[in-house]
Design an enzyme around this catalytic site. Structure first.
Site, PDB file in Angstrom:
ATOM      1  N   LYS A 259       0.854  -1.194   0.000  1.00 44.29           N
ATOM      2  CA  LYS A 259       0.000   0.000   0.000  1.00 44.29           C
ATOM      3  C   LYS A 259       0.888   1.241   0.000  1.00 44.29           C
ATOM      4  O   LYS A 259       1.701   1.435   0.894  1.00 44.29           O
ATOM      5  CB  LYS A 259      -0.912  -0.010   1.238  1.00 44.29           C
ATOM      6  CG  LYS A 259      -1.669   1.302   1.482  1.00 44.29           C
ATOM      7  CD  LYS A 259      -2.603   1.216   2.694  1.00 44.29           C
ATOM      8  CE  LYS A 259      -3.183   2.575   3.066  1.00 44.29           C
ATOM      9  NZ  LYS A 259      -4.074   2.518   4.253  1.00 44.29           N
ATOM     10  N   ASP A 264      -2.464  10.033   4.033  1.00 50.57           N
ATOM     11  CA  ASP A 264      -3.868   9.657   4.188  1.00 50.57           C
ATOM     12  C   ASP A 264      -4.578  10.640   5.118  1.00 50.57           C
ATOM     13  O   ASP A 264      -4.526  10.507   6.338  1.00 50.57           O
ATOM     14  CB  ASP A 264      -3.965   8.230   4.750  1.00 50.57           C
ATOM     15  CG  ASP A 264      -5.409   7.778   4.928  1.00 50.57           C
ATOM     16  OD1 ASP A 264      -6.322   8.459   4.397  1.00 50.57           O
ATOM     17  OD2 ASP A 264      -5.625   6.745   5.593  1.00 50.57           O
ATOM     18  N   LYS A 271      -9.959  12.678   8.701  1.00 49.30           N
ATOM     19  CA  LYS A 271      -9.489  12.240  10.019  1.00 49.30           C
ATOM     20  C   LYS A 271      -9.435  13.430  10.973  1.00 49.30           C
ATOM     21  O   LYS A 271      -9.280  14.566  10.531  1.00 49.30           O
ATOM     22  CB  LYS A 271      -8.072  11.655   9.888  1.00 49.30           C
ATOM     23  CG  LYS A 271      -7.999  10.315   9.187  1.00 49.30           C
ATOM     24  CD  LYS A 271      -6.553   9.828   9.117  1.00 49.30           C
ATOM     25  CE  LYS A 271      -6.441   8.500   8.386  1.00 49.30           C
ATOM     26  NZ  LYS A 271      -7.074   7.375   9.092  1.00 49.30           N
ATOM     27  N   ASP A 282       1.652   6.240   5.732  1.00 52.62           N
ATOM     28  CA  ASP A 282       0.658   5.275   5.253  1.00 52.62           C
ATOM     29  C   ASP A 282       1.114   4.553   3.981  1.00 52.62           C
ATOM     30  O   ASP A 282       0.335   3.861   3.335  1.00 52.62           O
ATOM     31  CB  ASP A 282      -0.683   5.997   5.030  1.00 52.62           C
ATOM     32  CG  ASP A 282      -1.870   5.056   5.173  1.00 52.62           C
ATOM     33  OD1 ASP A 282      -1.698   3.980   5.769  1.00 52.62           O
ATOM     34  OD2 ASP A 282      -2.962   5.398   4.670  1.00 52.62           O
ATOM     35  N   ASP A 341     -12.109   7.071   4.079  1.00 47.59           N
ATOM     36  CA  ASP A 341     -10.886   6.778   4.835  1.00 47.59           C
ATOM     37  C   ASP A 341     -10.509   5.292   4.753  1.00 47.59           C
ATOM     38  O   ASP A 341      -9.432   4.897   5.179  1.00 47.59           O
ATOM     39  CB  ASP A 341     -11.065   7.217   6.297  1.00 47.59           C
ATOM     40  CG  ASP A 341      -9.754   7.378   7.036  1.00 47.59           C
ATOM     41  OD1 ASP A 341      -8.700   7.333   6.372  1.00 47.59           O
ATOM     42  OD2 ASP A 341      -9.788   7.551   8.270  1.00 47.59           O
ATOM     43  N   GLU A 343      -9.425   3.693   2.283  1.00 48.20           N
ATOM     44  CA  GLU A 343      -8.901   3.846   0.917  1.00 48.20           C
ATOM     45  C   GLU A 343      -7.867   2.802   0.542  1.00 48.20           C
ATOM     46  O   GLU A 343      -7.700   2.473  -0.626  1.00 48.20           O
ATOM     47  CB  GLU A 343      -8.313   5.252   0.740  1.00 48.20           C
ATOM     48  CG  GLU A 343      -6.865   5.438   1.203  1.00 48.20           C
ATOM     49  CD  GLU A 343      -6.634   5.211   2.695  1.00 48.20           C
ATOM     50  OE1 GLU A 343      -7.611   5.302   3.467  1.00 48.20           O
ATOM     51  OE2 GLU A 343      -5.488   4.918   3.106  1.00 48.20           O
ATOM     52  N   ARG A 345      -7.664  -0.417   0.975  1.00 45.00           N
ATOM     53  CA  ARG A 345      -8.198  -1.638   0.350  1.00 45.00           C
ATOM     54  C   ARG A 345      -8.592  -1.388  -1.106  1.00 45.00           C
ATOM     55  O   ARG A 345      -8.576  -2.315  -1.921  1.00 45.00           O
ATOM     56  CB  ARG A 345      -9.376  -2.169   1.183  1.00 45.00           C
ATOM     57  CG  ARG A 345     -10.555  -1.245   1.274  1.00 45.00           C
ATOM     58  CD  ARG A 345     -11.475  -1.558   2.448  1.00 45.00           C
ATOM     59  NE  ARG A 345     -10.908  -1.126   3.729  1.00 45.00           N
ATOM     60  CZ  ARG A 345     -11.444  -1.358   4.917  1.00 45.00           C
ATOM     61  NH1 ARG A 345     -12.577  -2.039   5.014  1.00 45.00           N
ATOM     62  NH2 ARG A 345     -10.873  -0.926   6.014  1.00 45.00           N
TER      63      ARG A 345
HETATM   64  N1  BES Z   1      -4.225   4.257   7.096  1.00 41.62           N
HETATM   65  C1  BES Z   1      -5.368   4.006   7.876  1.00 41.62           C
HETATM   66  C2  BES Z   1      -5.144   2.965   8.970  1.00 41.62           C
HETATM   67  C3  BES Z   1      -4.145   3.318  10.055  1.00 41.62           C
HETATM   68  C4  BES Z   1      -4.580   3.905  11.232  1.00 41.62           C
HETATM   69  C5  BES Z   1      -2.824   2.987   9.928  1.00 41.62           C
HETATM   70  C6  BES Z   1      -3.675   4.181  12.238  1.00 41.62           C
HETATM   71  C7  BES Z   1      -1.921   3.274  10.933  1.00 41.62           C
HETATM   72  C8  BES Z   1      -2.339   3.860  12.077  1.00 41.62           C
HETATM   73  C9  BES Z   1      -6.506   3.499   6.993  1.00 41.62           C
HETATM   74  O1  BES Z   1      -6.543   4.004   5.714  1.00 41.62           O
HETATM   75  C10 BES Z   1      -7.790   3.896   7.655  1.00 41.62           C
HETATM   76  O2  BES Z   1      -8.013   5.053   7.798  1.00 41.62           O
HETATM   77  N2  BES Z   1      -8.597   2.915   8.022  1.00 41.62           N
HETATM   78  C11 BES Z   1      -9.844   3.172   8.656  1.00 41.62           C
HETATM   79  C12 BES Z   1     -10.847   2.207   8.093  1.00 41.62           C
HETATM   80  C13 BES Z   1     -12.255   2.481   8.512  1.00 41.62           C
HETATM   81  C14 BES Z   1     -12.731   3.795   7.958  1.00 41.62           C
HETATM   82  C15 BES Z   1     -13.123   1.345   8.033  1.00 41.62           C
HETATM   83  C16 BES Z   1      -9.671   2.986  10.153  1.00 41.62           C
HETATM   84  O3  BES Z   1      -8.894   2.104  10.549  1.00 41.62           O
HETATM   85  O4  BES Z   1     -10.250   3.736  10.901  1.00 41.62           O
HETATM   86 ZN    ZN Z   2      -4.762   4.621   4.954  1.00 45.87          ZN
HETATM   87 MN    MN Z   3      -7.565   5.838   5.593  1.00 47.35          MN
END
Ligand code: BES
Ligand code: ZN
Ligand code: MN
Length: 494
Positions: A259, A264, A271, A282, A341, A343, A345
């Site tokens: 990825k 992000d 966020k 990220d 968020d 993104e 996947r």
């Molecule tokens: N990049 C983030 C996940 C992340 C969070 C990595 C903290 C490292 C530290 C990812 O893109 C994300 O935002 N995921 C969301 C998914 C949700 C919206 C289903 C999450 O984990 O909140």
């Molecule tokens: Zn992310």
């Molecule tokens: Mn995200």
């Protein structure tokens, strides 16, 4: 790091410090050999100030003209010494030497009930990684002098060859991890998707063939996931393809997917402000793949390995993709966007489809994919999911060997319920429960006909605090595991 090895002769080497590893048994047994060579150490060995406990360290000034500093590093109880203990001890030694402004150290290779080559390897890994720092942006450097030379001192000819072999392995691995750390720690205004692609191109220096697909080519491939995430950014996306042909011609490759979200923000589902800057990291999955390929190529590992990186920023703007949108991917499947968020996947989905063209032996993707993984496993273990128990087993074992550890989570079909959409094939977010698993299940919709494993490195790729050879910030998690996995690859998985 300049590495060398020579037979141990007192006064027969020069370095700013000599490092000697000592177990608690050595101390109880009076550590006669240490006293014999360095009589000045007798004082501390007779005291209780240094017991040889693991992670402990002390310095003795020997009064000798050459190498007047003797750094004693504890290994703990002999029976409990593992390669991880040794790796940490290597970091402790190198950190102490750096604190003393040493530019060179000589390490007496300890004789342990472990493979001598692996001892040398892990000492080098720990040593190089333990003194890693990201000081590119300080106009005045914190460390005036950096550790630049390690000489191993060995007692026997057999150890000389083992140390040479181990040293080279340790350095090759550490170089990949260091590259991954540098990529992660770089700020997103500098490490843009284009800059990441250029960094990957740098691997042509070690024999990796790198091709970078630009936006028109990505459009032609109909990579709808990568394009949707990119919509809000002023910077174009790229799809990076890296090829290492170390194996037999015609042997099916192992494909590594990373990825590559260089920042992000969350997009329209933005966020919170606190800690958002961390999301420059990220692209930890991409960093792991670039780092692993660097190590694999440097070490000339005899396998065919492909690295794939979809890279873009995830930004909010008038042109950004939105909750409620439906995205069509390269494989023709559709997803309803519940949360912009989620993104990672989406960009991985297209890369997993692209991977199928290589008819790979296995595909392993790495991603800082879910905050839920950090909640479940903290910063200690990577989350592993996959469709092939034998592949999962190999990954778990590589994780144990390298201490780049993983824990498996189930992709049970009951969880699919959470990502069902009323209007599309699948939904990109499954809500709060089982967030790591639903992300893994989403990815599974896009794999081809190959054994596949997914590593969620959200907790391990970036640390709030350093410890041992692991630093605060980007850690390069996954590199050591991948290099070990590819190096010990036993042919097609069952
Ligand atoms: N990049 C983030 C996940 C992340 C969070 C990595 C903290 C490292 C530290 C990812 O893109 C994300 O935002 N995921 C969301 C998914 C949700 C919206 C289903 C999450 O984990 O909140
Ligand atoms: Zn992310
Ligand atoms: Mn995200």
């Amino acid at each position: 790091m300049k590495l060398s090895v020579q037979r141990f002769k007192p006064e027969g080497y020069s370095a700013d410090a000599t490092v000697v590893f000592i177990s608690q048994e050595d101390i109880r047994g009076k550590a006669e050999n240490v006293r014999a060579h360095w009589p000045a150490a007798s004082g501390i060995l007779d005291s209780n100030d240094f017991t040889g406990a693991k992670d402990s360290v002390t310095v003795v000034y020997t009064g000798a003209k050459k190498s007047s500093r003797l750094i004693l590093v504890g290994l703990g109880e002999t029976a409990s010494i593992t390669l991880e203990r040794v790796r940490r001890a290597g970091a402790t030694a190198a950190q102490k030497a750096t604190a003393l402004q040493c530019e060179s150290i000589a390490i007496l290779l300890p004789s342990l009930a472990l493979d001598a080559a692996e001892v040398a390897q892990t000492l080098v890994e720990g040593g190089i990684l333990g003194v890693y720092s990201f000081d590119k942006y300080f106009t005045e450097k914190k460390e005036k002098k950096k550790l630049a030379r390690i000489t191993f001192l060995v007692d026997e000819q057999g150890d000389l060859n083992a140390a040479k072999k181990g040293m080279a392995m340790g350095e090759g691995i550490a170089n990949g991890v260091t590259l991954a750390r540098d990529l992660m720690n770089a700020p997103s205004n500098e490490l843009t998707p284009e800059a990441l692609a250029n960094q990957a191109k740098g691997l042509d220096a070690v024999g990796v063939k790198v091709t970078v697909l630009n936006k028109p080519q990505i459009e032609k491939l109909k990579m709808g996931g990568l394009l949707a995430v990119n919509q809000g950014s002023v910077r174009p996306p790229f799809f990076i393809v890296m090829e290492w042909k170390g194996g037999k011609a015609g042997e099916a490759p192992i494909v590594l997917v990373g990825k590559g979200i260089t920042f992000d923000s969350g997009g329209i589902s933005i966020k919170p402000a606190g800690g958002m800057g961390e999301m420059k990291m990220d692209m930890g999955g991409a960093a792991a793949v670039v780092g692993a390929l660097r190590s694999i190529a440097e070490l000339k590992i005899a396998r065919n390995v492909i690295g794939l990186i979809p890279t873009t920023e995830n930004m909010p703007s008038g042109s950004a993709y939105k909750p409620g949108d439906v995205v069509t991917f390269m494989n023709g499947k559709t997803a309803e966007i519940d949360n912009t968020d989620a993104e990672g996947r989406l960009v991985l989905a297209d890369a997993l489809t692209y991977a199928d063209r290589y008819k790979p032996q296995a595909v392993i993707d790495l991603a800082t994919l879910t905050g839920a993984c950090v909640v479940a496993l903290g910063n200690v273990a990577t989350g592993l999911m996959g469709n092939n128990p034998a592949l999962n087993g190999r990954i778990r074992e590589a994780g144990e060997r390298t201490y780049d550890r993983v824990v498996e989570l189930p992709l049970w079909e009951e969880y699919e319920e959470l990502i069902k959409s009323d209007i599309a094939d699948v939904k990109n977010s499954g809500g709060r429960g089982a967030g790591t698993i639903t992300a893994g299940l989403f990815l599974q919709h896009f794999i081809g006909s190959y054994p596949w494993a997914h590593l969620d490195i959200a907790g391990t790729a970036m640390l709030p605090k350093g410890s041992g050879y692991l630093n605060k910030g980007g850690t390069g998690a996954g590199v050591r595991l991948l290099v070990d996995l590819v190096r010990t690859w036993g042919g097609p998985v069952a």
